[in-house]
Design a protein around this motif. Structure first.
Motif, PDB file in Angstrom:
ATOM      1  N   ARG A 214       0.830  -1.207   0.000  1.00  0.00           N
ATOM      2  CA  ARG A 214       0.000   0.000   0.000  1.00  0.00           C
ATOM      3  C   ARG A 214       0.861   1.252   0.000  1.00  0.00           C
ATOM      4  O   ARG A 214       0.512   2.259  -0.600  1.00  0.00           O
ATOM      5  CB  ARG A 214      -0.959   0.001   1.191  1.00  0.00           C
ATOM      6  CG  ARG A 214      -2.167  -0.901   0.978  1.00  0.00           C
ATOM      7  CD  ARG A 214      -3.331  -0.471   1.847  1.00  0.00           C
ATOM      8  NE  ARG A 214      -2.988  -0.480   3.246  1.00  0.00           N
ATOM      9  CZ  ARG A 214      -3.110  -1.540   4.029  1.00  0.00           C
ATOM     10  NH1 ARG A 214      -3.577  -2.655   3.535  1.00  0.00           N
ATOM     11  NH2 ARG A 214      -2.769  -1.481   5.294  1.00  0.00           N
ATOM     12  N   MET A 215       2.010   1.179   0.670  1.00  0.00           N
ATOM     13  CA  MET A 215       2.901   2.351   0.681  1.00  0.00           C
ATOM     14  C   MET A 215       3.559   2.537  -0.693  1.00  0.00           C
ATOM     15  O   MET A 215       3.751   3.661  -1.143  1.00  0.00           O
ATOM     16  CB  MET A 215       3.944   2.230   1.786  1.00  0.00           C
ATOM     17  CG  MET A 215       3.339   2.455   3.176  1.00  0.00           C
ATOM     18  SD  MET A 215       4.542   2.657   4.500  1.00  0.00           S
ATOM     19  CE  MET A 215       5.068   0.999   4.770  1.00  0.00           C
ATOM     20  N   ILE A 216       3.889   1.423  -1.352  1.00  0.00           N
ATOM     21  CA  ILE A 216       4.446   1.526  -2.711  1.00  0.00           C
ATOM     22  C   ILE A 216       3.461   2.262  -3.615  1.00  0.00           C
ATOM     23  O   ILE A 216       3.840   3.095  -4.427  1.00  0.00           O
ATOM     24  CB  ILE A 216       4.744   0.119  -3.289  1.00  0.00           C
ATOM     25  CG1 ILE A 216       5.876  -0.563  -2.512  1.00  0.00           C
ATOM     26  CG2 ILE A 216       5.100   0.208  -4.778  1.00  0.00           C
ATOM     27  CD1 ILE A 216       6.102  -2.020  -2.894  1.00  0.00           C
ATOM     28  N   LEU A 217       2.168   1.979  -3.425  1.00  0.00           N
ATOM     29  CA  LEU A 217       1.137   2.540  -4.290  1.00  0.00           C
ATOM     30  C   LEU A 217       0.600   3.888  -3.802  1.00  0.00           C
ATOM     31  O   LEU A 217      -0.385   4.399  -4.342  1.00  0.00           O
ATOM     32  CB  LEU A 217      -0.023   1.554  -4.423  1.00  0.00           C
ATOM     33  CG  LEU A 217       0.349   0.211  -5.040  1.00  0.00           C
ATOM     34  CD1 LEU A 217      -0.814  -0.752  -4.956  1.00  0.00           C
ATOM     35  CD2 LEU A 217       0.797   0.386  -6.481  1.00  0.00           C
ATOM     36  N   GLY A 218       1.227   4.425  -2.763  1.00  0.00           N
ATOM     37  CA  GLY A 218       0.801   5.738  -2.287  1.00  0.00           C
ATOM     38  C   GLY A 218      -0.531   5.742  -1.570  1.00  0.00           C
ATOM     39  O   GLY A 218      -1.127   6.785  -1.369  1.00  0.00           O
ATOM     40  N   LEU A 219      -1.039   4.546  -1.214  1.00  0.00           N
ATOM     41  CA  LEU A 219      -2.315   4.495  -0.493  1.00  0.00           C
ATOM     42  C   LEU A 219      -2.111   4.859   0.963  1.00  0.00           C
ATOM     43  O   LEU A 219      -2.907   5.560   1.567  1.00  0.00           O
ATOM     44  CB  LEU A 219      -2.924   3.095  -0.594  1.00  0.00           C
ATOM     45  CG  LEU A 219      -3.430   2.679  -1.967  1.00  0.00           C
ATOM     46  CD1 LEU A 219      -3.780   1.198  -1.986  1.00  0.00           C
ATOM     47  CD2 LEU A 219      -4.652   3.498  -2.350  1.00  0.00           C
ATOM     48  N   ASP A 220      -1.034   4.350   1.531  1.00  0.00           N
ATOM     49  CA  ASP A 220      -0.686   4.676   2.915  1.00  0.00           C
ATOM     50  C   ASP A 220       0.563   5.531   2.918  1.00  0.00           C
ATOM     51  O   ASP A 220       1.453   5.362   2.086  1.00  0.00           O
ATOM     52  CB  ASP A 220      -0.425   3.394   3.728  1.00  0.00           C
ATOM     53  CG  ASP A 220      -1.712   2.659   4.059  1.00  0.00           C
ATOM     54  OD1 ASP A 220      -2.743   3.039   3.491  1.00  0.00           O
ATOM     55  OD2 ASP A 220      -1.668   1.723   4.870  1.00  0.00           O
ATOM     56  N   ARG A 221       0.624   6.420   3.863  1.00  0.00           N
ATOM     57  CA  ARG A 221       1.747   7.334   3.982  1.00  0.00           C
ATOM     58  C   ARG A 221       2.762   6.711   4.944  1.00  0.00           C
ATOM     59  O   ARG A 221       2.404   6.347   6.066  1.00  0.00           O
ATOM     60  CB  ARG A 221       1.198   8.632   4.584  1.00  0.00           C
ATOM     61  CG  ARG A 221       2.076   9.822   4.538  1.00  0.00           C
ATOM     62  CD  ARG A 221       1.330  10.945   5.233  1.00  0.00           C
ATOM     63  NE  ARG A 221       0.292  11.506   4.369  1.00  0.00           N
ATOM     64  CZ  ARG A 221       0.463  12.633   3.685  1.00  0.00           C
ATOM     65  NH1 ARG A 221       1.575  13.310   3.790  1.00  0.00           N
ATOM     66  NH2 ARG A 221      -0.499  13.096   2.926  1.00  0.00           N
TER      67      ARG A 221
END
Lengths: 308, 293
Positions: free
Chosen positions: A45-52
């Motif tokens: 999710r962090m790779i995809l910018g969903l989570d910071r």
């Protein structure tokens, strides 16, 4: 190419991802492996910018995902949970995605055909089986013909034929020079798909190496020796500096191959009733590796203290 | 356009075997699927437009909006026309010409809420922000689609309600002409108010993220609190009531207010309403941009 540097995500006192640094290179399938709750999905999710990220960074092709002007054409992602509206048809789902990134509509039929969903394209996805949902998710991932493909647990819910299809697809995408990151909690699956392994447990990096190195390093092997004079054999082998474990009348010897051990024992005139190389499976290796990370978790108070 | 091979030619059909070595190519990281354009706001808008019309709840909400708004206005005018003509109701006939708004505003709230919360409920929001990581753009596109659709739906509904209701009022000689004071303004105002209400609900949805909770909060604030506030004592109580979003914004959509509820002048009230909605939307966007999706 995906590059993570000190990637960290905490939820309150819980550290989901703990200073992960890794590089996912092009032209090969990288397996992202870890037990449930190891932080795989959070990392994706962090790779995809969903989570910071709480701290650290992750870039795709040299910049953060969110900075990409047309992210679907740069990174294709299959998200773990279904990210679609059950009332929308498969085609309509692909239509809005294509529209958002300026992808021509002709590409929709191409990906539907590619995943074998053309016959059910007009059906509402709420009626899809788990396997059909996964196929649609893969169609979404490939919609923009992206050089980087991220698949979170792609074989979940697929039948054996579907599993093989995903495996071949991942290998094929990597063969075309794409960067392919595939997460799984099944070592057996990764063993057949991945060229490179990133293993995490409790958010921490446990291994980052090629599949071959992983086997050499972690899939331990030993030679089983049975002899009527087991005590003498044990003494002899220990005397030669070998690592020997004794279980009743069985010896487990590490450090030499079976031929060498056999010659040693034969040279001393000891009868050998059994001499066999025992290689532990990758599954066992993975279990052993992650068991440590579970042990680590039995001191949650320390973890919590470290975060604050 | 680029000449580099794309996935489309790959023989990766289910069940077919592995690829040959001939498929191995070097990929140009800047290559494109043939025919793609650099996406901008227009593309995001197009995507939201497709999303909006490809779920059933949109048609249901808009159908209900029309049925309640135009249908109830006509029905109530038919029922009350005689009394209105006799002056028994103590209300101006003009107040009845947008009667259905009381209920059609609920569907605008529902539609505005669902545009966001259905995405959270189904996990769609993750797909949305992976496709368009610039979240401000996502909200802007949703707002444009919602306001345009609700404005048109609101005006069409109000005009239909006026035509239907006024037919019965005319028969009793208390009808209003389009040129009469406030009639055209109210018909346009219906569209404006419902569009604003939709955005209000959208912002609430972004903040709360759960359909039921966001709907309850939106409806409670606009309908229940809006009416209960009139029971507050004194001048300040009256001001609180006047400034609440439903009361402030509703005035522009009514030819004449019903008695007993002090309201701001139509355009003043609408100005206050727009400011309130804009403030709420700003907060919602700031939270949405910061939060994990």
């Amino acid at each position: 190419m995906i590059v993570a540097r000190g990637l960290t995500k905490t939820y309150g006192p819980k550290t989901a991802v703990d200073h992960l640094s890794f590089t996912v290179g092009p032209g090969r399938v990288t397996g992202f492996l870890g037990p449930n709750g190891a932080g795989k999905s959070t990392t994706m999710r962090m790779i995809l910018g969903l989570d910071r990220p709480t701290s650290g960074s992750v870039t795709v092709n040299g910049r953060s995902y969110a900075a990409s002007p047309a992210p679907l054409r740069e990174v294709g992602a299959l998200l773990e949970a279904r990210a679609l509206h059950p009332g929308r048809s498969a085609r309509d789902h692909l239509r809005w995605l294509a529209a958002s990134n300026g992808i021509p509509r002709t590409r929709i039929d191409e990906v539907l055909d590619l995943v074998g969903l053309e016959a059910v394209a007009e059906q509402r996805v709420g009626r899809f089986s788990l396997g059909m949902g996964q196929r649609l998710g893969i169609a979404v991932a490939l919609l923009g013909d992206p050089p980087v493909v991220v698949l979170d647990e792609p074989v979940n819910g697929l039948d054996p034929e579907g599993i093989r299809w995903v495996r071949n697809l991942a290998r094929e995408l990597a063969g075309q020079g794409r960067t392919v990151l595939v997460s799984s909690h099944l070592m057996s699956e990764m063993a057949l798909t991945a060229d490179h392994l990133i293993v995490v447990g409790r958010g921490r990096m446990l291994a980052d190496c090629s599949m071959a190195d992983f086997i050499t390093e972690h899939a331990s092997s030993y030679v089983r020796v049975r002899s009527p004079r087991v005590s003498d054999a044990e003494a002899l082998l220990r005397g030669n500096g070998l690592d020997v474990d004794r279980l009743d009348d069985e010896l487990r010897v590490r450090g030499r191959n079976a031929a060498e051990i056999g010659e040693l024992l034969g040279g001393a005139g000891l009868y050998v009733h059994e001499l066999a190389l025992v290689q532990s499976s990758l599954e066992d290796a993975f279990m052993t590796l992650t068991a440590d990370s579970v042990e680590y978790a039995t001191h949650p108070a320390e973890t919590a203290g470290a975060v604050r | 356009m680029s000449a580099t091979p794309t996935m489309s030619t790959a023989p990766a059909r289910p069940g077919s075997g592995s690829s040959s070595a001939a498929d191995v190519v070097r990929l140009d990281p800047n290559r494109h699927v043939p025919g793609v354009r650099q996406p901008g706001f227009a593309q995001v808008l197009h995507a939201e437009w497709v999303k909006f019309w490809t779920v059933r709840s949109t048609r249901w909400s808009l159908g209900l909006l029309f049925a309640l708004g135009a249908g109830l206005t006509t029905l109530v005018c038919w029922a009350a026309a005689t009394d209105l003509a006799a002056g028994d109701t103590g209300e101006a006939p003009a107040a009845f010409l947008t009667w259905g708004l009381l209920f059609s505003q609920l569907t605008a709230l529902a539609l505005g809420t669902l545009v966001v919360t259905s995405e959270y409920g189904t996990g769609m929001m993750r797909a949305t922000v992976t496709a368009v990581p610039r979240r401000g753009r996502v909200v802007a596109a949703k707002v444009v689609v919602l306001t345009v659709v609700l404005f048109v739906a609101g005006v069409v509904t109000a005009v239909a309600g006026y035509l239907g209701g006024n037919w019965f009022l005319d028969r009793e000689g208390v009808g209003l002409a389009l040129s009469d004071d406030g009639v055209l303004r109210a018909l346009l105002g219906n569209g404006l108010y419902l569009a604003g209400l939709g955005v209000f609900a959208l912002a609430t949805g972004l903040l709360i993220r759960h359909t039921a909770a966001a709907l309850t909060v939106g409806m409670a604030l606009v309908l229940v609190v809006g009416n209960v506030a009139y029971a507050l004592p004194g001048t300040w109580g009256e001001w609180v009531a006047k400034l609440l979003p439903g009361n402030a914004g509703g005035a522009v959509a009514q030819v004449a207010p019903f008695n007993g509820g002090a309201v701001l002048a139509p355009w003043t009230g609408f100005g206050v309403f727009v400011a309130e909605v804009a403030a709420l939307l700003l907060v919602a966007v700031l939270v949405f941009r910061r939060r994990d999706a």
